[in-house]
Design a protein around this motif. Structure first.
Motif, PDB file in Angstrom:
ATOM      1  N   ALA A 127      34.883-111.884  -3.712  1.00 57.03           N
ATOM      2  CA  ALA A 127      34.809-111.193  -5.063  1.00 57.03           C
ATOM      3  C   ALA A 127      33.575-111.085  -5.483  1.00 57.03           C
ATOM      4  O   ALA A 127      33.009-110.130  -6.346  1.00 57.03           O
ATOM      5  CB  ALA A 127      35.430-112.314  -5.901  1.00 57.03           C
ATOM      6  N   ALA A 128      32.377-111.693  -4.806  1.00 55.69           N
ATOM      7  CA  ALA A 128      31.047-111.592  -5.220  1.00 55.69           C
ATOM      8  C   ALA A 128      30.637-110.216  -4.840  1.00 55.69           C
ATOM      9  O   ALA A 128      29.529-109.662  -5.028  1.00 55.69           O
ATOM     10  CB  ALA A 128      30.232-112.684  -4.578  1.00 55.69           C
ATOM     11  N   ARG A 129      31.323-109.713  -3.948  1.00 63.97           N
ATOM     12  CA  ARG A 129      30.944-108.318  -3.529  1.00 63.97           C
ATOM     13  C   ARG A 129      31.414-107.027  -4.411  1.00 63.97           C
ATOM     14  O   ARG A 129      31.052-105.919  -4.057  1.00 63.97           O
ATOM     15  CB  ARG A 129      31.653-108.059  -2.059  1.00 63.97           C
ATOM     16  CG  ARG A 129      31.145-109.111  -1.027  1.00 63.97           C
ATOM     17  CD  ARG A 129      31.833-108.675   0.290  1.00 63.97           C
ATOM     18  NE  ARG A 129      31.501-109.732   1.314  1.00 63.97           N
ATOM     19  CZ  ARG A 129      32.036-109.672   2.397  1.00 63.97           C
ATOM     20  NH1 ARG A 129      33.274-108.921   2.936  1.00 63.97           N
ATOM     21  NH2 ARG A 129      31.852-110.583   3.218  1.00 63.97           N
ATOM     22  N   GLY A 130      31.785-107.626  -5.415  1.00 65.09           N
ATOM     23  CA  GLY A 130      32.318-106.687  -6.648  1.00 65.09           C
ATOM     24  C   GLY A 130      33.774-106.179  -6.855  1.00 65.09           C
ATOM     25  O   GLY A 130      34.044-105.250  -7.312  1.00 65.09           O
ATOM     26  N   ARG A 131      34.478-106.985  -6.208  1.00 68.15           N
ATOM     27  CA  ARG A 131      36.284-106.878  -6.259  1.00 68.15           C
ATOM     28  C   ARG A 131      36.801-107.926  -6.853  1.00 68.15           C
ATOM     29  O   ARG A 131      36.791-109.062  -6.398  1.00 68.15           O
ATOM     30  CB  ARG A 131      36.888-106.538  -4.844  1.00 68.15           C
ATOM     31  CG  ARG A 131      38.103-105.868  -4.894  1.00 68.15           C
ATOM     32  CD  ARG A 131      38.496-105.504  -3.543  1.00 68.15           C
ATOM     33  NE  ARG A 131      39.834-105.151  -3.551  1.00 68.15           N
ATOM     34  CZ  ARG A 131      40.255-103.658  -3.686  1.00 68.15           C
ATOM     35  NH1 ARG A 131      39.180-103.010  -3.866  1.00 68.15           N
ATOM     36  NH2 ARG A 131      41.534-103.248  -3.848  1.00 68.15           N
ATOM     37  N   SER A 132      37.181-107.958  -8.021  1.00 64.24           N
ATOM     38  CA  SER A 132      38.102-108.873  -8.600  1.00 64.24           C
ATOM     39  C   SER A 132      39.733-109.015  -7.863  1.00 64.24           C
ATOM     40  O   SER A 132      40.049-107.964  -7.190  1.00 64.24           O
ATOM     41  CB  SER A 132      38.658-108.762  -9.969  1.00 64.24           C
ATOM     42  OG  SER A 132      37.525-108.331 -10.755  1.00 64.24           O
ATOM     43  N   LEU A 133      40.267-110.145  -7.934  1.00 61.59           N
ATOM     44  CA  LEU A 133      41.309-110.303  -6.915  1.00 61.59           C
ATOM     45  C   LEU A 133      42.029-111.936  -7.319  1.00 61.59           C
ATOM     46  O   LEU A 133      41.621-112.444  -8.150  1.00 61.59           O
ATOM     47  CB  LEU A 133      41.180-110.274  -5.593  1.00 61.59           C
ATOM     48  CG  LEU A 133      40.272-111.609  -4.683  1.00 61.59           C
ATOM     49  CD1 LEU A 133      40.750-111.745  -3.626  1.00 61.59           C
ATOM     50  CD2 LEU A 133      38.894-111.596  -4.955  1.00 61.59           C
ATOM     51  N   VAL A 134      43.384-111.744  -6.892  1.00 56.25           N
ATOM     52  CA  VAL A 134      43.909-113.215  -6.977  1.00 56.25           C
ATOM     53  C   VAL A 134      44.245-113.931  -5.602  1.00 56.25           C
ATOM     54  O   VAL A 134      45.021-112.989  -4.513  1.00 56.25           O
ATOM     55  CB  VAL A 134      45.382-112.888  -7.801  1.00 56.25           C
ATOM     56  CG1 VAL A 134      46.187-114.144  -7.809  1.00 56.25           C
ATOM     57  CG2 VAL A 134      45.275-112.392  -9.121  1.00 56.25           C
ATOM     58  N   ALA A 135      44.130-114.925  -5.383  1.00 64.02           N
ATOM     59  CA  ALA A 135      43.987-115.483  -3.915  1.00 64.02           C
ATOM     60  C   ALA A 135      45.027-116.904  -4.247  1.00 64.02           C
ATOM     61  O   ALA A 135      44.843-117.395  -4.919  1.00 64.02           O
ATOM     62  CB  ALA A 135      42.791-115.637  -3.285  1.00 64.02           C
ATOM     63  N   GLU A 136      45.698-117.166  -2.793  1.00 62.47           N
ATOM     64  CA  GLU A 136      46.125-118.370  -2.681  1.00 62.47           C
ATOM     65  C   GLU A 136      45.272-119.679  -2.381  1.00 62.47           C
ATOM     66  O   GLU A 136      44.353-119.324  -1.571  1.00 62.47           O
ATOM     67  CB  GLU A 136      47.223-118.251  -1.577  1.00 62.47           C
ATOM     68  CG  GLU A 136      48.485-117.273  -2.290  1.00 62.47           C
ATOM     69  CD  GLU A 136      49.610-117.353  -1.039  1.00 62.47           C
ATOM     70  OE1 GLU A 136      49.342-118.071   0.039  1.00 62.47           O
ATOM     71  OE2 GLU A 136      50.470-116.473  -1.158  1.00 62.47           O
ATOM     72  N   THR A 137      45.567-120.668  -2.958  1.00 61.19           N
ATOM     73  CA  THR A 137      44.808-121.916  -2.565  1.00 61.19           C
ATOM     74  C   THR A 137      45.932-122.888  -2.027  1.00 61.19           C
ATOM     75  O   THR A 137      47.299-122.577  -2.348  1.00 61.19           O
ATOM     76  CB  THR A 137      43.960-122.420  -3.801  1.00 61.19           C
ATOM     77  OG1 THR A 137      45.125-122.687  -4.873  1.00 61.19           O
ATOM     78  CG2 THR A 137      43.114-121.181  -4.241  1.00 61.19           C
ATOM     79  N   PRO A 138      45.514-123.902  -1.547  1.00 59.86           N
ATOM     80  CA  PRO A 138      46.275-125.137  -1.062  1.00 59.86           C
ATOM     81  C   PRO A 138      47.245-125.597  -2.190  1.00 59.86           C
ATOM     82  O   PRO A 138      48.313-126.388  -2.222  1.00 59.86           O
ATOM     83  CB  PRO A 138      45.482-126.277  -0.478  1.00 59.86           C
ATOM     84  CG  PRO A 138      44.324-125.565  -0.138  1.00 59.86           C
ATOM     85  CD  PRO A 138      44.228-124.382  -1.033  1.00 59.86           C
ATOM     86  N   GLY A 195      26.452-105.921 -12.326  1.00 56.88           N
ATOM     87  CA  GLY A 195      25.241-105.633 -13.283  1.00 56.88           C
ATOM     88  C   GLY A 195      24.268-106.560 -13.439  1.00 56.88           C
ATOM     89  O   GLY A 195      23.510-106.394 -14.461  1.00 56.88           O
ATOM     90  N   LEU A 196      24.424-107.968 -13.031  1.00 58.53           N
ATOM     91  CA  LEU A 196      23.489-108.765 -13.468  1.00 58.53           C
ATOM     92  C   LEU A 196      22.174-108.751 -12.524  1.00 58.53           C
ATOM     93  O   LEU A 196      22.327-108.104 -11.350  1.00 58.53           O
ATOM     94  CB  LEU A 196      24.200-110.150 -13.191  1.00 58.53           C
ATOM     95  CG  LEU A 196      25.533-110.584 -14.031  1.00 58.53           C
ATOM     96  CD1 LEU A 196      25.790-111.846 -13.513  1.00 58.53           C
ATOM     97  CD2 LEU A 196      25.025-110.396 -15.489  1.00 58.53           C
ATOM     98  N   PRO A 197      21.017-109.137 -13.019  1.00 57.56           N
ATOM     99  CA  PRO A 197      19.733-108.948 -12.506  1.00 57.56           C
ATOM    100  C   PRO A 197      19.789-109.489 -11.094  1.00 57.56           C
ATOM    101  O   PRO A 197      19.083-108.823 -10.078  1.00 57.56           O
ATOM    102  CB  PRO A 197      18.909-109.522 -13.360  1.00 57.56           C
ATOM    103  CG  PRO A 197      19.197-109.693 -14.535  1.00 57.56           C
ATOM    104  CD  PRO A 197      20.780-109.881 -14.312  1.00 57.56           C
ATOM    105  N   GLY A 198      20.510-110.703 -10.622  1.00 61.58           N
ATOM    106  CA  GLY A 198      20.371-111.274  -9.508  1.00 61.58           C
ATOM    107  C   GLY A 198      21.393-110.791  -8.518  1.00 61.58           C
ATOM    108  O   GLY A 198      21.539-111.465  -7.406  1.00 61.58           O
TER     109      GLY A 198
END
Length: 420
Positions: free
Chosen positions: A97-108, A119-122
């Motif tokens: 998701a940090a690459r710019g794509r929102s999603l829903v993922a499974e967790t344990p 669009g943030l500076p960093g």
């Protein structure tokens, strides 16, 4: 039949409900999961709106307020590596998701909703909202319980309706059975009451027609018997006159007695045929059997035949008329005298049994030979009607007759007479 129809309707209704409610149950679970994801996405987007405009402290407070209001842990992953809000691991889905794509993922433990903030500076920030299994199934159990109760209620209603319909079918059929039993018992006035489906009504009409036809046949039989009675009276009267004209008085008396016996037998047969239906008669079997054995004991004494008579001390009422039972005993004892040599003894025992009475007639003769039990083919040359008379008397009282070998050899006839 009512039980089988109820089981059939219950099974059919259950199959239909399973085919309908199982997909609905799966749909309810999917809708609950989709609703939880939508709520978590809205919470994540509300926090994402503050990313980039609020400081770290304000952003932390916003995430905590969102967690408290929505009941889901909210975590903000900043581009510089800082993690604000609820503690959560930086999973591969967060990196994606940090690459710019929102999603829903499974967790344990369930699902995580990830909203990418660009669009943030960093670089790109990620807002994460965690959903546990309980969040994904919230309200599903209650809905499933309601569907189960609804299904059981529908099955109960179906069984109730089937029972009412079955009752409308079985009630007239039970009436037909009762009428048939009355007809079998000799009540030819019994008729059915029209009702039920057309097929059952047709059966009732056919049964009524059969009862009417039986009545007509019996009426014809009575008329025929009356005609036979008139035809037999004339030759019997002539035979009596011939007997009275004999020169030998003893021979005339003997033949006259035989004619009287023949006339009584013919009258008895005609009366039985002309009788429309026999009312169930009863008698004291001990008295009748004792009287008939004493009658035959005179002839037994002349032929040196030992007689063993055992009767119950108290009266024993059976469902047979005195005349019928007396004729039955006469037939059995007559067989003993006709088919055993002089000097052969016989025993008559009458005992009470739960069904009514048990009458045993045993002799010390040669016993039943091959083929002697078939009517019309006695091993001693008789017609076999004596056993037939005994059998009909026993069956008319609700009992039965069996024949076999006596313990000491000879013949044994056992009659079970029904209780009145």
């Amino acid at each position: 039949m009512r039980r089988w129809l109820a089981v059939l309707v219950a099974a059919t209704t259950s199959l239909v409900l399973i085919a309908l409610l199982v997909p609905m149950a799966l749909l309810v679970r999917a809708l609950a999961q989709s609703g939880a994801v939508d709520q978590a996405t809205a919470e994540a987007q509300s926090v994402a709106a503050s990313v980039g405009t609020a400081g770290a402290a304000a952003l932390t407070m916003t995430a905590e307020r969102a967690s408290a209001s929505g009941g889901h842990p909210v975590t903000v992953f900043l581009p510089d590596g800082r993690v604000l809000g609820s503690a959560a691991p930086r999973s591969p889905a967060v990196e994606y998701a940090a690459r710019g794509r929102s999603l829903v993922a499974e967790t344990p433990s369930g699902l995580e909703v990830l909203v990418s903030v660009q669009g943030l500076p960093g670089g790109t920030a990620v807002v994460r909202v965690g959903l546990a299994e309980a969040d994904l199934r919230r309200g599903v159990g209650a809905v499933w319980l309601g569907m189960l109760l609804l299904g059981l209620a529908l099955i109960g209603v179906g069984i109730l309706v089937a029972d009412r319909l079955a009752l409308a079918l079985t009630r007239p059929m039970s009436g037909l059975a009762r009428v048939s039993h009355r007809l079998a018992a000799g009540d030819l006035t019994a008729r059915t009451t029209p009702g039920g489906p057309p097929e059952v009504r047709d059966v009732g009409l056919a049964l009524d027609h059969l009862a009417g036809r039986i009545g007509d046949l019996l009426a014809e039989e009575r008329e025929t018997a009356a005609d036979i009675s008139h035809r037999l009276r004339t030759p019997l009267t002539g035979l009596r006159l011939e007997a009275e004209s004999l020169a030998d008085p003893e021979e005339a008396a003997r033949l006259g007695a035989r004619v009287d016996a023949l006339e009584r037998a013919v009258s008895s047969v005609i009366n039985d045929v002309r009788r429309r239906s026999r009312d169930q008669e009863s008698c004291d079997a001990a008295a009748v059997v004792g009287e008939r054995v004493r009658f035959w004991s005179v002839l037994a004494e002349d032929q040196d035949r030992p007689v063993d008579l055992r009767l119950p001390p108290a009266p024993l009422t059976v469902a047979a008329g005195a005349a019928d039972l007396g004729a039955c005993v006469d037939a059995l004892l007559g067989n003993v005298f006709a088919h055993t040599p002089e000097g052969a003894g016989f025993a008559v025992r009458l005992t009470a049994v739960p069904e009514g009475a048990r009458l045993e007639v045993a002799d010390t003769g040669p016993g039943f030979g091959a083929g002697s039990l078939a009517r019309g083919r006695s091993g001693a040359g008789s017609t076999g009607l004596g056993l037939d008379i005994a059998r009909r008397t026993a069956e008319a009282s609700g009992g039965s007759m069996t024949v076999g070998a006596a313990p000491g050899g000879g013949a044994l006839v056992v009659l079970l007479l029904g209780r009145r």
